[in-house]
Design a protein around this motif. Structure first.
Motif, PDB file in Angstrom:
ATOM      1  N   LEU A 450      38.623 -17.852  75.633  1.00  0.00           N
ATOM      2  CA  LEU A 450      37.566 -18.848  75.781  1.00  0.00           C
ATOM      3  C   LEU A 450      36.243 -18.156  76.102  1.00  0.00           C
ATOM      4  N   ASN A 451      35.178 -18.579  75.418  1.00  0.00           N
ATOM      5  CA  ASN A 451      33.852 -18.026  75.699  1.00  0.00           C
ATOM      6  C   ASN A 451      33.046 -19.041  76.494  1.00  0.00           C
ATOM      7  N   LEU A 452      32.750 -18.730  77.746  1.00  0.00           N
ATOM      8  CA  LEU A 452      32.013 -19.690  78.581  1.00  0.00           C
ATOM      9  C   LEU A 452      30.514 -19.653  78.319  1.00  0.00           C
ATOM     10  N   GLY A 453      29.944 -18.459  78.241  1.00  0.00           N
ATOM     11  CA  GLY A 453      28.508 -18.337  77.995  1.00  0.00           C
ATOM     12  C   GLY A 453      27.670 -18.819  79.156  1.00  0.00           C
ATOM     13  N   LEU A 454      26.470 -19.294  78.861  1.00  0.00           N
ATOM     14  CA  LEU A 454      25.565 -19.827  79.880  1.00  0.00           C
ATOM     15  C   LEU A 454      25.665 -21.343  79.886  1.00  0.00           C
ATOM     16  N   VAL A 455      26.056 -21.913  81.015  1.00  0.00           N
ATOM     17  CA  VAL A 455      26.204 -23.373  81.105  1.00  0.00           C
ATOM     18  C   VAL A 455      25.385 -23.892  82.280  1.00  0.00           C
ATOM     19  N   ASP A 456      25.257 -25.199  82.355  1.00  0.00           N
ATOM     20  CA  ASP A 456      24.639 -25.824  83.512  1.00  0.00           C
ATOM     21  C   ASP A 456      25.716 -26.048  84.575  1.00  0.00           C
ATOM     22  N   ASN A 457      25.297 -26.074  85.850  1.00  0.00           N
ATOM     23  CA  ASN A 457      26.321 -26.234  86.898  1.00  0.00           C
ATOM     24  C   ASN A 457      27.021 -27.596  86.814  1.00  0.00           C
ATOM     25  N   THR A 458      26.384 -28.594  86.196  1.00  0.00           N
ATOM     26  CA  THR A 458      27.046 -29.888  86.026  1.00  0.00           C
ATOM     27  C   THR A 458      28.269 -29.778  85.111  1.00  0.00           C
ATOM     28  N   HIS A 459      28.326 -28.699  84.333  1.00  0.00           N
ATOM     29  CA  HIS A 459      29.459 -28.562  83.409  1.00  0.00           C
ATOM     30  C   HIS A 459      30.769 -28.283  84.142  1.00  0.00           C
ATOM     31  N   VAL A 460      30.692 -27.803  85.382  1.00  0.00           N
ATOM     32  CA  VAL A 460      31.912 -27.606  86.179  1.00  0.00           C
ATOM     33  C   VAL A 460      32.680 -28.925  86.287  1.00  0.00           C
ATOM     34  N   PHE A 461      31.933 -30.016  86.475  1.00  0.00           N
ATOM     35  CA  PHE A 461      32.542 -31.353  86.561  1.00  0.00           C
ATOM     36  C   PHE A 461      33.341 -31.665  85.302  1.00  0.00           C
ATOM     37  N   ARG A 462      32.780 -31.328  84.152  1.00  0.00           N
ATOM     38  CA  ARG A 462      33.478 -31.633  82.891  1.00  0.00           C
ATOM     39  C   ARG A 462      34.696 -30.736  82.704  1.00  0.00           C
TER      40      ARG A 462
END
Ligand SMILES: [Zn+2]
Length: 501
Positions: A450-462
């Motif tokens: 899995l490639n996580l890359g750069l995400v927003d911290n709200t993506h932890v919820f998803r």
């Protein structure tokens, strides 16, 4: 015309000064997916952990301990990426807004737990997990009622209302609460004289207050409160003999209790005081709390290996400080001296402050630095510390360095010789949170590619929702709405972290 309309009008006219401060307009949305479900979820938060902290701990582990960090091994082999941390109204978040983003999936203003600025409550993820039958655990080195754990389970407009949050915890009914904060449970310390220990015991919890009681307890539900305020730093537990459990010991008490539940569990573990030592500009306290987190991480990955239906998610909530090892000497050849010199540092500034008391003289200060920091202060430097403690004269300036007298105590032992460091070459940009993207990593079966890359911290919820098959949306507030509400508020948020007793 209402203020909101004026704002909207100005924005439409393209007024640069009113463009959103933190917002994500136009930012690319990266929403990586796990592609599978898990039964258990463990979220390990490194509070205030920057990549500079990582670099120092990685170097110390390799060079002084002769091994690689468990975190280094995990990052080398499992999905990891970067996470933007800004809050709804600031590029610099504090812990509750960062916690809310992860636990509720929406941006909020700094200061409240699972709540919008207008008082609209949000549902934190662990509350939703509990509704579907998951057991819940919170384990931290801060007060157990502190922002990062609390933002995952309860809603409260004031993150500092910890006596009230203790009552909310009782009503919430998680299976495991372990951390510090006696003053929010003890009837002699609470303003309302309520005996929260008795109330928890009445509700079927084993209540423990020492490492021995924790080890001995066979209660299936557990409230462990091991210190008046935050659990002492690892450097003081390890070298100054303070009697509290390590983060690993708390994790090892939590896991079997949670794993005994039929429907699985959610657990938040927080290495909560990396943030505090960084506020205080205390490199040894940060180093040893990162190393303690690493031992806890080893226990967690071992659990995941034995229970492959478990997802472990690691995240920093923001960076604090930041304290960075900088290059020194010809061709930077002396840079590792800073790592070696950390070995002589055997106590935190917090502990030194307790030892020195409110009225030390220069001789006592020199002796404390010699014994606990391995540093020989000059007379002038010792006097700087005396004046900081006794007269509140702070250096180099109290705006940038905001947690006093600790920041001045740190400044007193700053490296003086650029060519041959006789003190750790670790420099600080401030005593505050900063804006940099932070660590996000995953450990579990079926994730290697899995490639996580750069995400927003709200993506932890998803990601958490996908892992457990829980889907819901909390209400979203715009930055303009939040700013309008904040303008009409008489006071701003209190100082984000109370770290100097
Ligand atoms: Zn934080």
């Amino acid at each position: 015309m209402k203020r909101r309309d004026i704002l909207k009008g100005s924005l439409a006219a393209g007024a640069l000064a009113l463009l959103p401060k933190g917002g994500a307009q136009g930012a690319p949305q990266n929403v990586p997916s796990l592609g599978r479900r898990y039964r258990n979820l463990i979220v390990f938060v490194y509070d205030g952990f920057s990549w500079e902290d990582y670099a120092i701990a990685q170097a110390y582990a390799r060079r002084r301990l002769g091994r690689a960090l468990a975190l280094e091994r995990l990052l080398a082999r499992y999905p990891n990426g970067l996470m933007n941390t800004y809050s709804l109204t600031s590029y610099v978040t504090e812990s509750s807004a960062a916690g809310n983003a992860m636990s509720c999936g929406v941006k909020t203003v700094n200061g409240g737990l699972a709540v919008h600025a207008d008082g609209t409550p949000l549902k934190p993820f662990f509350a939703a997990a509990k509704e579907m039958g998951k057991a819940v655990g919170l384990v931290t080195t801060t007060t157990v009622t502190h922002a990062t754990p609390a933002s995952f389970v309860v809603s409260n407009p004031d993150r500092n209302a910890e006596a009230q949050i203790a009552e909310q915890y009782l009503a919430f009914g998680a299976e495991v609460y372990l951390g510090g904060g006696d003053r929010f449970f003890n009837p002699e310390r609470r303003q309302d004289k309520k005996d929260m220990y008795a109330a928890f015991a009445q509700a079927g919890y084993g209540v423990v207050k020492t490492p021995e009681e924790l080890a001995r307890s066979n209660a299936s539900k557990l409230l462990g409160v091991f210190s008046d305020s935050h659990v002492p730093y690892e450097v003081d537990r390890r070298f100054q003999g303070l009697r509290v459990p390590s983060l690993k010991e708390m994790v090892q008490a939590a896991l079997p209790r949670l794993a005994a539940h039929r429907n699985g569990f959610v657990l938040q573990v927080e290495a909560g005081r990396i943030d505090h030592s960084n506020h205080l500009n205390d490199p040894a306290a940060t180093l040893w709390d990162v190393l303690a987190a690493d031992e806890a991480l080893e226990a967690l990955t071992a659990f995941v290996d034995r229970n492959p239906d478990t997802l472990l998610l690691l995240a920093a909530d923001h960076a604090t400080g930041v304290g960075a090892l900088y290059g020194t000497g010809r061709s930077y050849l002396e840079s590792s001296v800073g790592i070696d010199l950390l070995e002589a540092q055997k106590a935190s500034f917090e502990h030194m402050g307790r030892v020195l008391g409110t009225n030390p003289d220069a001789g006592q200060v020199k002796e404390a630095y010699r014994a606990m920091k391995g540093v020989a202060l000059s007379d002038e430097e010792a006097q700087m510390v005396v004046e900081a403690i006794t007269k509140r004269v702070y250096l180099p300036d109290a705006v940038r360095y905001s947690i006093q007298p600790a920041n001045t105590m740190s400044w007193a032992m700053v490296q003086k010789n650029a060519q041959k460091p006789e003190r750790p070459n670790i420099g600080w940009s401030s005593g505050q949170h900063t804006a940099s993207p932070v660590m996000l990593a995953l450990y579990g079966q079926g994730l290697r590619f899995l490639n996580l890359g750069l995400v927003d911290n709200t993506h932890v919820f998803r990601l958490m929702g996908e892992a457990l098959g829980i889907r819901y949306q909390n209400p979203v507030m715009s930055e303009e709405e939040a700013l309008e509400i904040l303008k009409s508020r008489p006071v701003g948020m209190r100082h984000p972290e109370e770290v100097w007793a």
